[in-house]
Design a protein around this motif. Structure first.
Motif, PDB file in Angstrom:
ATOM      1  N   LEU A   9       1.077  -1.781   0.060  1.00 31.17           N
ATOM      2  CA  LEU A   9      -0.165  -0.025   0.035  1.00 31.17           C
ATOM      3  C   LEU A   9       1.158   0.994   0.067  1.00 31.17           C
ATOM      4  N   VAL A  10       0.518   2.055  -0.636  1.00 37.09           N
ATOM      5  CA  VAL A  10       1.488   3.384  -1.140  1.00 37.09           C
ATOM      6  C   VAL A  10       0.482   4.604  -0.445  1.00 37.09           C
ATOM      7  N   LEU A  11       1.035   4.901   0.552  1.00 41.95           N
ATOM      8  CA  LEU A  11       0.016   5.292   1.534  1.00 41.95           C
ATOM      9  C   LEU A  11       0.403   7.265   0.953  1.00 41.95           C
ATOM     10  N   VAL A  12      -0.938   8.040   0.972  1.00 43.85           N
ATOM     11  CA  VAL A  12      -0.401   9.191   0.341  1.00 43.85           C
ATOM     12  C   VAL A  12      -1.312  10.581   1.089  1.00 43.85           C
ATOM     13  N   ASP A  13      -1.282  11.483   2.056  1.00 42.12           N
ATOM     14  CA  ASP A  13      -2.042  12.992   2.537  1.00 42.12           C
ATOM     15  C   ASP A  13      -0.369  13.197   2.998  1.00 42.12           C
ATOM     16  N   GLY A  14      -0.448  14.366   2.785  1.00 48.73           N
ATOM     17  CA  GLY A  14      -0.254  15.383   3.002  1.00 48.73           C
ATOM     18  C   GLY A  14      -0.740  16.881   4.699  1.00 48.73           C
ATOM     19  N   ASP A  15      -1.515  15.958   5.014  1.00 47.32           N
ATOM     20  CA  ASP A  15      -2.425  16.241   6.301  1.00 47.32           C
ATOM     21  C   ASP A  15      -1.905  15.826   7.755  1.00 47.32           C
ATOM     22  N   THR A  16      -2.468  16.895   9.003  1.00 44.09           N
ATOM     23  CA  THR A  16      -2.049  15.919   9.639  1.00 44.09           C
ATOM     24  C   THR A  16      -3.817  15.521  10.524  1.00 44.09           C
ATOM     25  N   VAL A  17      -3.447  15.181  11.612  1.00 46.04           N
ATOM     26  CA  VAL A  17      -4.673  14.386  12.462  1.00 46.04           C
ATOM     27  C   VAL A  17      -4.882  15.560  13.193  1.00 46.04           C
ATOM     28  N   SER A  18      -6.662  16.057  13.455  1.00 43.29           N
ATOM     29  CA  SER A  18      -7.579  17.142  13.709  1.00 43.29           C
ATOM     30  C   SER A  18      -8.074  16.647  14.924  1.00 43.29           C
ATOM     31  N   LEU A  19      -8.453  16.399  16.144  1.00 48.45           N
ATOM     32  CA  LEU A  19      -9.268  16.600  16.786  1.00 48.45           C
ATOM     33  C   LEU A  19     -11.156  15.896  16.284  1.00 48.45           C
ATOM     34  N   SER A  20     -11.302  16.834  15.541  1.00 48.44           N
ATOM     35  CA  SER A  20     -12.639  17.287  14.707  1.00 48.44           C
ATOM     36  C   SER A  20     -13.192  16.527  14.468  1.00 48.44           C
ATOM     37  N   ASN A  21     -12.062  15.630  13.866  1.00 53.61           N
ATOM     38  CA  ASN A  21     -12.180  14.275  12.115  1.00 53.61           C
ATOM     39  C   ASN A  21     -12.479  13.151  13.151  1.00 53.61           C
ATOM     40  N   LEU A  22     -11.859  12.983  14.081  1.00 53.96           N
ATOM     41  CA  LEU A  22     -11.829  11.461  14.662  1.00 53.96           C
ATOM     42  C   LEU A  22     -13.174  10.428  14.783  1.00 53.96           C
ATOM     43  N   GLN A  23     -13.828  10.726  14.972  1.00 53.11           N
ATOM     44  CA  GLN A  23     -15.359  10.060  14.682  1.00 53.11           C
ATOM     45  C   GLN A  23     -14.684   9.158  13.486  1.00 53.11           C
ATOM     46  N   ARG A  24     -14.906  10.288  12.197  1.00 45.10           N
ATOM     47  CA  ARG A  24     -14.856   8.900  10.928  1.00 45.10           C
ATOM     48  C   ARG A  24     -13.314   8.754  10.354  1.00 45.10           C
ATOM     49  N   GLN A  25     -12.747   9.571  11.660  1.00 43.60           N
ATOM     50  CA  GLN A  25     -11.350   8.507  10.398  1.00 43.60           C
ATOM     51  C   GLN A  25     -11.047   7.708  11.787  1.00 43.60           C
ATOM     52  N   VAL A  26     -10.747   6.504  11.220  1.00 46.32           N
ATOM     53  CA  VAL A  26     -10.937   4.751  12.177  1.00 46.32           C
ATOM     54  C   VAL A  26      -9.383   4.660  12.457  1.00 46.32           C
ATOM     55  N   LEU A  27      -8.417   5.417  11.907  1.00 46.79           N
ATOM     56  CA  LEU A  27      -6.905   4.611  12.569  1.00 46.79           C
ATOM     57  C   LEU A  27      -6.589   5.498  13.266  1.00 46.79           C
ATOM     58  N   TYR A  28      -7.384   6.440  14.228  1.00 41.11           N
ATOM     59  CA  TYR A  28      -6.185   8.179  14.589  1.00 41.11           C
ATOM     60  C   TYR A  28      -7.152   7.503  15.374  1.00 41.11           C
ATOM     61  N   THR A  29      -6.531   8.455  16.684  1.00 36.22           N
ATOM     62  CA  THR A  29      -7.097   8.423  18.253  1.00 36.22           C
ATOM     63  C   THR A  29      -6.235   9.702  19.198  1.00 36.22           C
ATOM     64  N   GLU A  30      -6.717  10.126  19.671  1.00 38.30           N
ATOM     65  CA  GLU A  30      -6.462  11.320  20.567  1.00 38.30           C
ATOM     66  C   GLU A  30      -4.968  11.544  20.113  1.00 38.30           C
ATOM     67  N   ASP A  31      -4.310  10.096  21.292  1.00 39.83           N
ATOM     68  CA  ASP A  31      -2.739  11.069  20.534  1.00 39.83           C
ATOM     69  C   ASP A  31      -1.998  11.113  19.327  1.00 39.83           C
ATOM     70  N   SER A  32      -2.819  10.972  18.605  1.00 32.17           N
ATOM     71  CA  SER A  32      -2.620  11.125  17.048  1.00 32.17           C
ATOM     72  C   SER A  32      -2.804  12.505  16.359  1.00 32.17           C
ATOM     73  N   VAL A  33      -3.326  13.399  17.132  1.00 29.87           N
ATOM     74  CA  VAL A  33      -3.321  14.923  16.958  1.00 29.87           C
ATOM     75  C   VAL A  33      -2.073  15.523  16.878  1.00 29.87           C
ATOM     76  N   GLY A  34      -2.614  16.062  15.825  1.00 29.85           N
ATOM     77  CA  GLY A  34      -1.133  16.813  15.010  1.00 29.85           C
ATOM     78  C   GLY A  34      -0.173  16.141  14.469  1.00 29.85           C
ATOM     79  N   ALA A  35      -0.077  14.740  14.501  1.00 29.45           N
ATOM     80  CA  ALA A  35       0.544  13.921  13.650  1.00 29.45           C
ATOM     81  C   ALA A  35       0.642  13.514  11.968  1.00 29.45           C
ATOM     82  N   SER A  36       1.674  13.600  11.469  1.00 33.35           N
ATOM     83  CA  SER A  36       1.077  13.142   9.853  1.00 33.35           C
ATOM     84  C   SER A  36      -0.185  11.872   9.689  1.00 33.35           C
ATOM     85  N   LYS A  37      -1.033  11.941   9.031  1.00 37.41           N
ATOM     86  CA  LYS A  37      -1.929  11.160   8.382  1.00 37.41           C
ATOM     87  C   LYS A  37      -0.764   9.671   8.076  1.00 37.41           C
ATOM     88  N   ALA A  38      -0.295  10.263   6.901  1.00 37.19           N
ATOM     89  CA  ALA A  38       0.333   8.950   6.211  1.00 37.19           C
ATOM     90  C   ALA A  38       0.740   8.165   7.068  1.00 37.19           C
TER      91      ALA A  38
END
Length: 95
Positions: free
Chosen positions: A42-71
Motif C-alpha cells: 500500500l502506498v499511503l499519500v496524505d500531506g495533512d495532520t490528524v485533527s481532533l474534530s475528525n476522529l469520529q470518522r477517521q478510524v485509524l487515529y486516536t487522540e494521541d495522534s492529533v497533530g501527527a502526519s496522517k500518512a
C-alpha cells in the motif's frame, strides 16, 4: 476463506499494489480493508495532520495522534495489523 477468491486469488492480492490518496474518513477505512484483505503493498499519500474534530470518522487515529502526519500514523497502525503488507509513505499532498 472465500471460495470465489481461493488460493490463487489470495496470491494475486498479495502481489498487488494499491495507492490510497487521502487518508481521511474514506481513505483510512479503505486502507484498513485493503490491509485486511491481504494486499501486498500500500502506498499511503496524505500531506495533512490528524485533527481532533475528525476522529469520529477517521478510524485509524486516536487522540494521541492529533497533530501527527496522517500518512505516517496510518502506516504505523496498519503495520501493527499485518506484517505481510509493505507500506510506502508519502506525507505530501498529491499534485
Amino acid at each position: 476463506m472465500l471460495p470465489e477468491i481461493g488460493i490463487e486469488g489470495q496470491r494475486r492480492l498479495a502481489g498487488a499494489a494499491v495507492a490510497v490518496i487521502g487518508l481521511g474518513g474514506l481513505g483510512s477505512a479503505a486502507a484498513t480493508y485493503l490491509t485486511g484483505a491481504g494486499v501486498g503493498r500500500l502506498v499511503l499519500v496524505d500531506g495533512d495532520t490528524v485533527s481532533l474534530s475528525n476522529l469520529q470518522r477517521q478510524v485509524l487515529y486516536t487522540e494521541d495522534s492529533v497533530g501527527a502526519s496522517k500518512a505516517v500514523t496510518a502506516a504505523a497502525r496498519l503495520a501493527s495489523q499485518s506484517s505481510a503488507t509493505r507500506f510506502d509513505v508519502i506525507a505530501e499532498n498529491l499534485s
